[in-house]
Scaffold this active site. Structure first.
Site, short mmCIF file in Angstrom:
data_model
loop_
_atom_site.label_atom_id
_atom_site.label_comp_id
_atom_site.label_asym_id
_atom_site.label_seq_id
_atom_site.Cartn_x
_atom_site.Cartn_y
_atom_site.Cartn_z
N ASP A 1 45.36 29.58 16.09
CA ASP A 1 45.12 28.18 16.44
C ASP A 1 44.31 27.53 15.32
O ASP A 1 43.15 27.89 15.10
CB ASP A 1 44.33 28.07 17.75
CG ASP A 1 45.10 28.58 18.97
OD1 ASP A 1 45.93 29.50 18.82
OD2 ASP A 1 44.85 28.06 20.08
N LYS B 1 50.11 23.06 24.37
CA LYS B 1 48.88 23.65 24.92
C LYS B 1 47.84 22.56 25.13
O LYS B 1 47.50 21.82 24.21
CB LYS B 1 48.33 24.73 23.98
CG LYS B 1 47.02 25.36 24.46
CD LYS B 1 46.56 26.47 23.51
CE LYS B 1 45.17 27.00 23.89
NZ LYS B 1 44.73 28.09 22.98
N LYS C 1 48.71 21.60 20.17
CA LYS C 1 47.56 21.78 21.07
C LYS C 1 46.69 20.52 21.02
O LYS C 1 46.52 19.94 19.94
CB LYS C 1 46.79 23.03 20.64
CG LYS C 1 45.51 23.31 21.41
CD LYS C 1 44.88 24.60 20.89
CE LYS C 1 43.48 24.84 21.44
NZ LYS C 1 42.86 26.07 20.89
#
Length: 294
Positions: A140, A239, A203
């Site tokens: 990430d 996400k 995300k």
């Protein structure tokens, strides 16, 4: 002057009027939340959690204990699905890899100068490569928001592409930091550029320093993901992270993903929730009693 980055953004038909986005979200939640607020959905959502510890006090010992709880969950609640992943700082990837015994739980690491993305490109690439070497399945990273706001889209995209290469066979989640971007227009542009550069997931947030996930940001991101899929055939995941702590929050994001992206995305390969507190809340609502397992 036109360039390939601005052209890619300009080609997107996703709406960027903030009031229209808010109205669309309100309509979807108002019409569909109740039908999704079920035990079956709670169980599914538990299996989408990236169980996260990102604290200054994290240590090899504390991360090992954190991982052991995920191992214990399989034996203590065998009828329930486990979390999707354990998310830690990159230096702890080898700890999680050594301790994690259960199957089906991925190892995710934040990387690339998380949470600010403010360090040398060489450091970002090295950090990601070391995390992958240490056992990370997923990485990430944070979009370089400073370069993005300056309009230096080439630098933004090159950095994501280089990180994608460093992830090798793993999956790259790009954190847009939507609380810093603020507007639907910017969130759309950041979504398009991230997917253009090879992101496997979009995300919302780091949960550090800026407002976390919002349903409005999620709506724009999901609309961009759907458009990209229709154009390329590539499924990019979504996400939500940062402040997603209650069962009600989780069901709202589930509802958006289901209505905007469709049933195909209702799989933890394409839908995740980044959380530390959510797991206990969902578990309590599944079992009908207060639970403090994690």
């Amino acid at each position: 002057m036109s360039d390939k980055y601005n052209e890619a953004i300009a080609k997107s038909a996703v709406i960027t009027d903030d009031a229209a986005v808010a109205a669309a979200v309100e309509k979807i939640i108002g019409e569909h939340f109740d039908q999704n607020n079920t035990q079956e959905v709670y169980r599914f959502l538990f299996n989408t959690i990236d169980l996260t510890t990102l604290n200054p006090t994290d240590s090899p010992q504390s991360v090992a204990k954190f991982t052991e709880r995920v191992n214990d969950f399989d034996s203590e609640y065998p009828a329930l699905p486990n979390v999707a992943a354990i998310c830690v700082y990159p230096n702890f990837a080898p700890v999680v890899r050594a301790v994690l015994d259960v199957t089906g739980v991925e190892i995710a690491c934040v990387s690339g100068g998380f949470p600010s993305s403010q360090t040398f490109d060489e450091v970002k690439i090295a950090e990601t490569a070391l995390a992958v070497e240490g056992g990370a399945d997923e990485i990430d990273i944070v979009l370089n928001v400073g370069n993005f706001l300056d309009g230096d889209y080439e630098a933004v995209c090159d950095e994501i592409a280089e990180q994608k290469a460093a992830v090798r066979d793993g999956r790259l989640k790009v954190i847009l930091e939507t609380g810093a971007l603020k507007t639907a227009e910017r969130i759309k542009a950041a979504s398009v550029l991230s997917m253009y550069s090879g992101a496997d997931f979009l995300k919302t947030s780091t949960g550090k320093g800026y407002p976390g996930a919002s349903l409005e940001a999620a709506y724009v991101m999901c609309k961009c993901i759907k458009e990209y899929y229709e154009q390329t055939g590539n499924m990019v995941g979504f996400k939500a992270a940062g402040g997603v702590s209650t069962t009600e929050d989780a069901v709202k994001y589930y509802t958006l993903v289901k209505e905007v992206l469709g049933e195909q995305w209702l799989d933890n390969r394409y839908f995740r929730l980044g959380a530390s507190r959510l797991a206990n809340h969902l578990l309590g609502d599944i079992l009908g009693q207060e639970i403090k397992f994690f």
